[in-house]
Design an enzyme around this catalytic site. Structure first.
Site, short mmCIF file in Angstrom:
data_model
loop_
_atom_site.label_atom_id
_atom_site.label_comp_id
_atom_site.label_asym_id
_atom_site.label_seq_id
_atom_site.Cartn_x
_atom_site.Cartn_y
_atom_site.Cartn_z
CE LYS A 1 -17.51 -21.97 11.60
NZ LYS A 1 -16.72 -22.57 10.50
CG ASP B 1 -18.32 -25.78 11.74
OD1 ASP B 1 -17.44 -25.50 10.92
OD2 ASP B 1 -18.05 -26.20 12.88
N1 GLU Z 1 -17.87 -24.54 8.28
C1 GLU Z 1 -17.04 -24.64 7.10
C2 GLU Z 1 -15.67 -24.06 7.39
O1 GLU Z 1 -15.18 -24.22 8.49
C3 GLU Z 1 -17.71 -24.11 5.85
C4 GLU Z 1 -18.28 -22.74 5.90
C5 GLU Z 1 -19.09 -22.34 4.68
O2 GLU Z 1 -19.28 -23.16 3.78
O3 GLU Z 1 -19.52 -21.20 4.65
O4 GLU Z 1 -15.01 -23.49 6.57
#
Ligand code: GLU
Length: 448
Positions: free
Chosen positions: A129, A169
């Site tokens: 992340k 996100d």
């Molecule tokens: N931010 C999204 C999550 O919390 C998606 C992440 C992604 O698609 O890589 O899972």
């Protein structure tokens, strides 16, 4: 707080003292570790390999300066992060969050949850992340582009289709992914579609990715309801947030015969007893980038409640889709008292530990984020598959794949909860099933 296994408790205290001040990260680790005592009994090899200790320590953490010039010519400085948490199952995968609250503790809680969420999808993706304390609210398009380009000027050296694949996100959607992809292409001289997901449909994106987190969360709740011989038909539902997740949660609930009466932003919430007018909401939020209070100018019967508590609105199904810790113990108690029978988390960790305890004790159908909102990242993995094949699938095919994945995640969590003696407890089901998949791969890959 539920009691933790003694061995696991020691590891948790170590995590807290090694990562001081990172309260959200502590909360996220505690929530997973509380489920793991019985797993160590069944799998003593995980103890010998120090799997829990290793899983709590990110493989790599990158923190960097993001200098940029705003549209008035003034120099601005933000902080950028990418935490590459675990790559046992595949390249690091997870979104980027641009929000003023972002600091290492938030990125680490999100990255930690992402490991298990991604494992639950059954697709070959590790967990990571990133993000920045940059605040996109009220910024011009030029400001957003300058920031995204500067952010990528450092990030590009750490990512790649086989290494680390960021996505969106909070605060990062199609526009931001576009600016970052453009800058990555310029610096590397590579048209490497698999390096980012959530791309536009004309340049390597996947149909259904935009809708996927919301649709997936509703599919998950549909499965939980089905397990209780119930459906969405005629249910009054409360959704918080008004971003990408909330909007497509509302759309899918309406398609399945439920009625969503709320949505919100950080200033307040809307109550529309006739059901949220989705087209109007999309026009305001996605096209004009306005605040939700303007909704009541067009729907006179609807109410806007500034700074109010959305969870006071009685509902049968609640789908928190805004941000972490938006439902506390007293909100959870209110929801249960007002007849809420199911909660599906579209946001990451939207319920505090006190709130989770209340939902579990009330034995309502509670779907934690790492299971319920896995549809977004799962569809990112489908985007990666299409990129690798130089192909693009139809909406119908991609949505069907998403629905199957959500069904499988539900079944896995449901069965695992039974196997470990806590039927109906999707928190244990998700934590244990996700952990075991990663742990087995880590054992196989040796001490790395
Ligand atoms: N931010 C999204 C999550 O919390 C998606 C992440 C992604 O698609 O890589 O899972």
């Amino acid at each position: 707080m539920p009691r933790m296994d003694e061995k696991v408790e020691t590891i948790y205290h170590d995590v807290v003292s090694r990562n001081p001040g990172e309260t959200e990260f502590h909360q996220a680790t505690r929530e997973v570790l509380e489920s793991l005592g019985p797993v160590l009994v069944k799998h003593p090899e995980f103890t010998g390999h120090k799997i829990i200790e290793r899983i709590c320590e990110p493989e790599r953490q990158i923190i960097f300066r993001v200098p940029w010039r705003d549209d008035k010519g003034e120099v601005q400085i933000n902080r950028g992060f990418r935490v590459e948490f675990n790559s046992a199952l595949g390249p690091y995968k997870g979104g980027l969050r641009f929000h003023p609250s972002v600091y290492l503790g938030i990125v680490k809680f999100l990255g930690f949850e992402q490991i298990f969420k991604n494992a639950l999808t059954g697709l070959p993706i590790g967990g990571g992340k990133g993000g920045s304390d940059f605040d996109p609210k009220g910024k011009s398009n030029d400001d957003i582009m300058s920031f995204c380009q500067s952010f990528m000027n450092e990030l590009y050296r750490h990512i790649g289709q086989y290494t680390d694949v960021p996505a969106g996100d909070i605060g990062v959607g199609g526009r931001e992914i576009g600016f970052m992809f453009g800058q990555y292409k310029r610096i590397t001289n590579r048209w490497e579609s698999g390096v980012l997901t959530g791309k536009g449909l004309d340049w390597g994106g996947s149909l259904v990715r935009t809708e996927a987190t919301g649709y997936g969360a509703v599919f998950f709740v549909e499965e939980m309801l089905k397990a209780r011989k119930d459906t969405f038909e005629g249910k009054i539902c409360s959704v918080s947030g008004s971003g990408n997740v909330a909007i497509y949660t509302i759309e899918k609930i309406h398609q399945l015969g439920g009625k969503v009466v709320t949505c919100s932003d950080s200033n307040g919430y809307i109550y529309d007893e006739k059901g949220i007018d989705l087209q109007l909401m999309q026009q305001l939020k996605e096209v004009e980038r306005r605040r939700i209070k303007d909704y009541v100018q067009y729907r006179k019967h609807a109410k806007y409640v500034a700074k109010g508590n959305i969870w006071e609105v009685p509902c049968q199904v609640a789908m928190p889709s805004a941000t972490q810790n938006e439902i506390n113990g007293s909100d959870a108690a209110k929801l249960v008292k007002n007849g809420c029978i199911a909660v599906g988390e579209g946001a990451n960790m939207p319920t505090t530990p006190e709130g989770v305890k209340i939902f579990l004790e009330a034995q309502i159908a509670y779907g934690p984020g790492k299971a319920a909102n896995a549809g977004g990242v799962a569809t990112s993995a489908l985007e990666m598959q299409q990129n690798a094949q130089r192909d693009s699938w139809t909406f119908e095919h991609t949505e069907k794949r998403l629905q199957e994945i959500m069904k499988n995640i539900h079944e896995l969590c449901y069965e695992t909860a039974i196997e470990y003696g806590t039927p109906g407890n999707y928190v244990n089901g998700a934590n244990i099933a996700g952990f075991i998949r990663v742990a087995k791969a880590m054992v196989a890959l040796g001490v790395v």
